[in-house]
Motif scaffolding. Structure first.
Motif, PDB file in Angstrom:
ATOM      1  N   MET A   1       0.837  -1.170   0.000  1.00 33.61           N
ATOM      2  CA  MET A   1       0.000   0.000   0.000  1.00 33.61           C
ATOM      3  C   MET A   1       0.885   1.237   0.000  1.00 33.61           C
ATOM      4  SD  MET A   1      -2.543   1.058   3.041  1.00 33.61           S
ATOM      5  CE  MET A   1      -1.811   2.251   4.081  1.00 33.61           C
ATOM      6  N   THR A   2       0.626   2.157  -0.897  1.00 36.41           N
ATOM      7  CA  THR A   2       1.402   3.381  -0.993  1.00 36.41           C
ATOM      8  C   THR A   2       0.519   4.562  -0.672  1.00 36.41           C
ATOM      9  OG1 THR A   2       2.762   2.407  -2.712  1.00 36.41           O
ATOM     10  CG2 THR A   2       2.817   4.790  -2.518  1.00 36.41           C
ATOM     11  N   MET A   3       1.009   5.383   0.272  1.00 38.52           N
ATOM     12  CA  MET A   3       0.250   6.572   0.666  1.00 38.52           C
ATOM     13  C   MET A   3       0.844   7.777  -0.050  1.00 38.52           C
ATOM     14  SD  MET A   3      -0.551   5.846   4.684  1.00 38.52           S
ATOM     15  CE  MET A   3       0.915   6.482   5.348  1.00 38.52           C
ATOM     16  N   PRO A   4       0.086   8.869  -0.221  1.00 36.93           N
ATOM     17  CA  PRO A   4       0.638  10.070  -0.834  1.00 36.93           C
ATOM     18  C   PRO A   4       1.806  10.600   0.000  1.00 36.93           C
ATOM     19  CG  PRO A   4      -1.712  10.360  -0.315  1.00 36.93           C
ATOM     20  CD  PRO A   4      -1.304   9.005   0.148  1.00 36.93           C
ATOM     21  N   LEU A   5       2.754  11.323  -0.674  1.00 29.33           N
ATOM     22  CA  LEU A   5       3.951  11.816   0.011  1.00 29.33           C
ATOM     23  C   LEU A   5       3.645  12.651   1.233  1.00 29.33           C
ATOM     24  CD1 LEU A   5       6.501  12.823  -2.745  1.00 29.33           C
ATOM     25  CD2 LEU A   5       6.771  11.123  -0.959  1.00 29.33           C
ATOM     26  N   ASP A   6       2.716  13.614   1.127  1.00 26.73           N
ATOM     27  CA  ASP A   6       2.447  14.493   2.264  1.00 26.73           C
ATOM     28  C   ASP A   6       1.844  13.746   3.439  1.00 26.73           C
ATOM     29  OD1 ASP A   6       0.088  14.064   0.923  1.00 26.73           O
ATOM     30  OD2 ASP A   6      -0.554  16.147   0.912  1.00 26.73           O
ATOM     31  N   ALA A   7       1.278  12.578   3.212  1.00 20.90           N
ATOM     32  CA  ALA A   7       0.726  11.774   4.300  1.00 20.90           C
ATOM     33  C   ALA A   7       1.830  11.193   5.165  1.00 20.90           C
ATOM     34  CB  ALA A   7      -0.137  10.652   3.741  1.00 20.90           C
ATOM     35  N   HIS A   8       3.050  11.137   4.639  1.00 18.85           N
ATOM     36  CA  HIS A   8       4.177  10.571   5.379  1.00 18.85           C
ATOM     37  C   HIS A   8       4.896  11.587   6.256  1.00 18.85           C
ATOM     38  CE1 HIS A   8       3.890   7.591   2.049  1.00 18.85           C
ATOM     39  NE2 HIS A   8       4.087   6.756   3.067  1.00 18.85           N
ATOM     40  N   ASP A   9       4.633  12.864   6.043  1.00 20.67           N
ATOM     41  CA  ASP A   9       5.379  13.903   6.751  1.00 20.67           C
ATOM     42  C   ASP A   9       5.257  13.806   8.263  1.00 20.67           C
ATOM     43  OD1 ASP A   9       6.337  14.901   4.381  1.00 20.67           O
ATOM     44  OD2 ASP A   9       4.841  16.500   4.233  1.00 20.67           O
ATOM     45  N   ASP A  10       4.129  13.337   8.744  1.00 21.16           N
ATOM     46  CA  ASP A  10       3.913  13.275  10.190  1.00 21.16           C
ATOM     47  C   ASP A  10       4.394  11.971  10.815  1.00 21.16           C
ATOM     48  OD1 ASP A  10       2.746  15.779  10.123  1.00 21.16           O
ATOM     49  OD2 ASP A  10       0.729  14.971   9.807  1.00 21.16           O
ATOM     50  N   LEU A  11       4.816  11.024  10.007  1.00 21.58           N
ATOM     51  CA  LEU A  11       5.257   9.732  10.544  1.00 21.58           C
ATOM     52  C   LEU A  11       6.676   9.819  11.078  1.00 21.58           C
ATOM     53  CD1 LEU A  11       3.929   7.285   7.790  1.00 21.58           C
ATOM     54  CD2 LEU A  11       2.928   7.756  10.032  1.00 21.58           C
ATOM     55  N   SER A  12       6.981   9.019  12.093  1.00 22.82           N
ATOM     56  CA  SER A  12       8.346   8.968  12.642  1.00 22.82           C
ATOM     57  C   SER A  12       9.248   8.215  11.667  1.00 22.82           C
ATOM     58  CB  SER A  12       8.338   8.243  13.995  1.00 22.82           C
ATOM     59  OG  SER A  12       8.068   6.859  13.790  1.00 22.82           O
ATOM     60  N   ASP A  13      10.547   8.350  11.871  1.00 27.32           N
ATOM     61  CA  ASP A  13      11.509   7.629  11.030  1.00 27.32           C
ATOM     62  C   ASP A  13      11.271   6.126  11.106  1.00 27.32           C
ATOM     63  OD1 ASP A  13      12.647  10.114  10.576  1.00 27.32           O
ATOM     64  OD2 ASP A  13      14.287   9.817  11.992  1.00 27.32           O
ATOM     65  N   GLU A  14      10.974   5.642  12.310  1.00 22.53           N
ATOM     66  CA  GLU A  14      10.750   4.212  12.505  1.00 22.53           C
ATOM     67  C   GLU A  14       9.510   3.731  11.757  1.00 22.53           C
ATOM     68  OE1 GLU A  14      11.501   6.450  14.919  1.00 22.53           O
ATOM     69  OE2 GLU A  14      13.550   5.741  15.241  1.00 22.53           O
ATOM     70  N   ASP A  15       8.439   4.553  11.785  1.00 20.35           N
ATOM     71  CA  ASP A  15       7.214   4.188  11.071  1.00 20.35           C
ATOM     72  C   ASP A  15       7.447   4.195   9.559  1.00 20.35           C
ATOM     73  OD1 ASP A  15       5.813   3.847  13.430  1.00 20.35           O
ATOM     74  OD2 ASP A  15       4.989   5.900  13.406  1.00 20.35           O
ATOM     75  N   LEU A  16       8.230   5.160   9.095  1.00 24.03           N
ATOM     76  CA  LEU A  16       8.529   5.221   7.662  1.00 24.03           C
ATOM     77  C   LEU A  16       9.336   3.998   7.230  1.00 24.03           C
ATOM     78  CD1 LEU A  16       9.381   9.005   7.251  1.00 24.03           C
ATOM     79  CD2 LEU A  16       7.455   7.786   6.197  1.00 24.03           C
ATOM     80  N   LEU A  17      10.311   3.592   8.056  1.00 23.47           N
ATOM     81  CA  LEU A  17      11.121   2.415   7.717  1.00 23.47           C
ATOM     82  C   LEU A  17      10.241   1.170   7.707  1.00 23.47           C
ATOM     83  CD1 LEU A  17      13.988   1.553   7.004  1.00 23.47           C
ATOM     84  CD2 LEU A  17      14.388   1.122   9.433  1.00 23.47           C
ATOM     85  N   ASP A  18       9.342   1.087   8.643  1.00 24.88           N
ATOM     86  CA  ASP A  18       8.421  -0.050   8.697  1.00 24.88           C
ATOM     87  C   ASP A  18       7.502  -0.047   7.467  1.00 24.88           C
ATOM     88  OD1 ASP A  18       7.344  -2.346  10.050  1.00 24.88           O
ATOM     89  OD2 ASP A  18       5.583  -1.096  10.547  1.00 24.88           O
ATOM     90  N   ALA A  19       7.054   1.124   7.061  1.00 24.97           N
ATOM     91  CA  ALA A  19       6.201   1.230   5.873  1.00 24.97           C
ATOM     92  C   ALA A  19       6.977   0.815   4.623  1.00 24.97           C
ATOM     93  CB  ALA A  19       5.663   2.653   5.726  1.00 24.97           C
ATOM     94  N   PHE A  20       8.250   1.218   4.529  1.00 25.19           N
ATOM     95  CA  PHE A  20       9.080   0.814   3.397  1.00 25.19           C
ATOM     96  C   PHE A  20       9.249  -0.707   3.380  1.00 25.19           C
ATOM     97  CE2 PHE A  20      13.362  -0.529   2.059  1.00 25.19           C
ATOM     98  CZ  PHE A  20      13.231  -0.307   0.697  1.00 25.19           C
ATOM     99  N   ALA A  21       9.502  -1.294   4.552  1.00 25.56           N
ATOM    100  CA  ALA A  21       9.644  -2.755   4.632  1.00 25.56           C
ATOM    101  C   ALA A  21       8.370  -3.442   4.148  1.00 25.56           C
ATOM    102  CB  ALA A  21       9.973  -3.183   6.057  1.00 25.56           C
ATOM    103  N   GLY A  22       7.229  -2.783   4.311  1.00 25.32           N
ATOM    104  CA  GLY A  22       5.953  -3.325   3.853  1.00 25.32           C
ATOM    105  C   GLY A  22       5.674  -3.034   2.382  1.00 25.32           C
ATOM    106  N   GLY A  23       6.626  -2.371   1.683  1.00 22.50           N
ATOM    107  CA  GLY A  23       6.462  -2.145   0.250  1.00 22.50           C
ATOM    108  C   GLY A  23       6.096  -0.724  -0.133  1.00 22.50           C
ATOM    109  N   ASP A  24       6.038   0.196   0.798  1.00 23.46           N
ATOM    110  CA  ASP A  24       5.647   1.579   0.509  1.00 23.46           C
ATOM    111  C   ASP A  24       6.866   2.378   0.028  1.00 23.46           C
ATOM    112  OD1 ASP A  24       4.698   4.164   0.445  1.00 23.46           O
ATOM    113  OD2 ASP A  24       3.740   4.071   2.416  1.00 23.46           O
ATOM    114  N   ARG A  25       6.947   2.584  -1.293  1.00 23.82           N
ATOM    115  CA  ARG A  25       8.094   3.304  -1.874  1.00 23.82           C
ATOM    116  C   ARG A  25       8.087   4.785  -1.508  1.00 23.82           C
ATOM    117  NH1 ARG A  25      11.055   1.326  -5.972  1.00 23.82           N
ATOM    118  NH2 ARG A  25      10.740  -0.846  -6.497  1.00 23.82           N
ATOM    119  N   ALA A  26       6.923   5.376  -1.356  1.00 19.65           N
ATOM    120  CA  ALA A  26       6.831   6.791  -0.990  1.00 19.65           C
ATOM    121  C   ALA A  26       7.423   7.018   0.396  1.00 19.65           C
ATOM    122  CB  ALA A  26       5.387   7.266  -1.050  1.00 19.65           C
ATOM    123  N   ALA A  27       7.264   6.039   1.270  1.00 20.86           N
ATOM    124  CA  ALA A  27       7.841   6.147   2.622  1.00 20.86           C
ATOM    125  C   ALA A  27       9.365   6.176   2.529  1.00 20.86           C
ATOM    126  CB  ALA A  27       7.378   4.976   3.483  1.00 20.86           C
TER     127      ALA A  27
END
Length: 196
Positions: A1-27
């Motif tokens: 699942m890929t979320m829009p770029l601005d939706a990632h701005d509020d996420l922590s670094d750890e959440d972004l890394l976890d999202a990337f591990a799940g396949g989210d390239r925008a993260a």
């Protein structure tokens, strides 16, 4: 699942890394834009070389992406882990630079300690001129001058060698030096002894 770029701005670094591990390239892109400038600045401060710091920052980010699937949230902050990786990469790079292998083209040509051909020719000319001038001295003066100024003997040593007094040695060497100076003064320019 890929979320829009601005939706990632509020996420922590750890959440972004976890999202990337799940396949989210925008993260991954958001995390890269957030962390790369800090990683690069840190490496540049440690290395003092911008080009090397860029290589270290790139390698550190690649290691982060490879680590993402195994990342365990809560064990460490992403930035803490990343700064440690950068520091280790910089230390390794400095160790290699001190004693490791370097490309042959990167090694500067060592200076040749031997004098160049003109200097050798001048040294030989000076030695020949000195030898010729010494040959013109009376034997005792020549002997005293050679022992004192070429062999480095002290006046008492010379007195013992020549079976004479220290005063006589001082007189012989003084007169010998004066005679040499007179004999060589006409060849000063030729021998490269030009006053500034």
């Amino acid at each position: 699942m890929t979320m829009p770029l601005d939706a990632h701005d509020d996420l922590s670094d750890e959440d972004l890394l976890d999202a990337f591990a799940g396949g989210d390239r925008a993260a991954a892109r958001t995390l890269t834009l957030r962390l790369t400038p800090r990683v690069l600045a840190h490496a540049a401060r440690l290395l003092g070389n911008r080009a090397e710091a860029e290589e270290v920052a790139q390698e550190a980010m690649l290691r982060l992406w490879r680590q993402a699937p195994r990342w365990r949230a809560g064990e460490a902050r992403v930035t803490t882990w990343l700064y440690r990786v950068v520091a280790n990469l910089c230390i390794d790079r400095k160790r290699r630079a001190r004693g490791g292998t370097v490309a042959l083209d990167d090694v500067p040509e060592p200076p040749d300690p031997a004098p160049d051909a003109p200097a050798l020719m001048q040294t030989r000319t000076r030695a020949a001129a000195l030898q010729a001038a010494l040959a013109e001295l009376p034997a005792r003066q020549r002997h005293a001058v050679v022992l004192r100024h070429i062999e480095g003997c002290t006046n008492p040593e010379i007195a013992g060698i020549m079976n004479t007094t220290v005063e006589a040695v001082e007189s012989l060497t003084t007169r010998g030096r004066r005679a040499l100076a007179t004999a060589l003064s006409a060849r000063k320019e030729e021998l490269g002894y030009v006053d500034d």
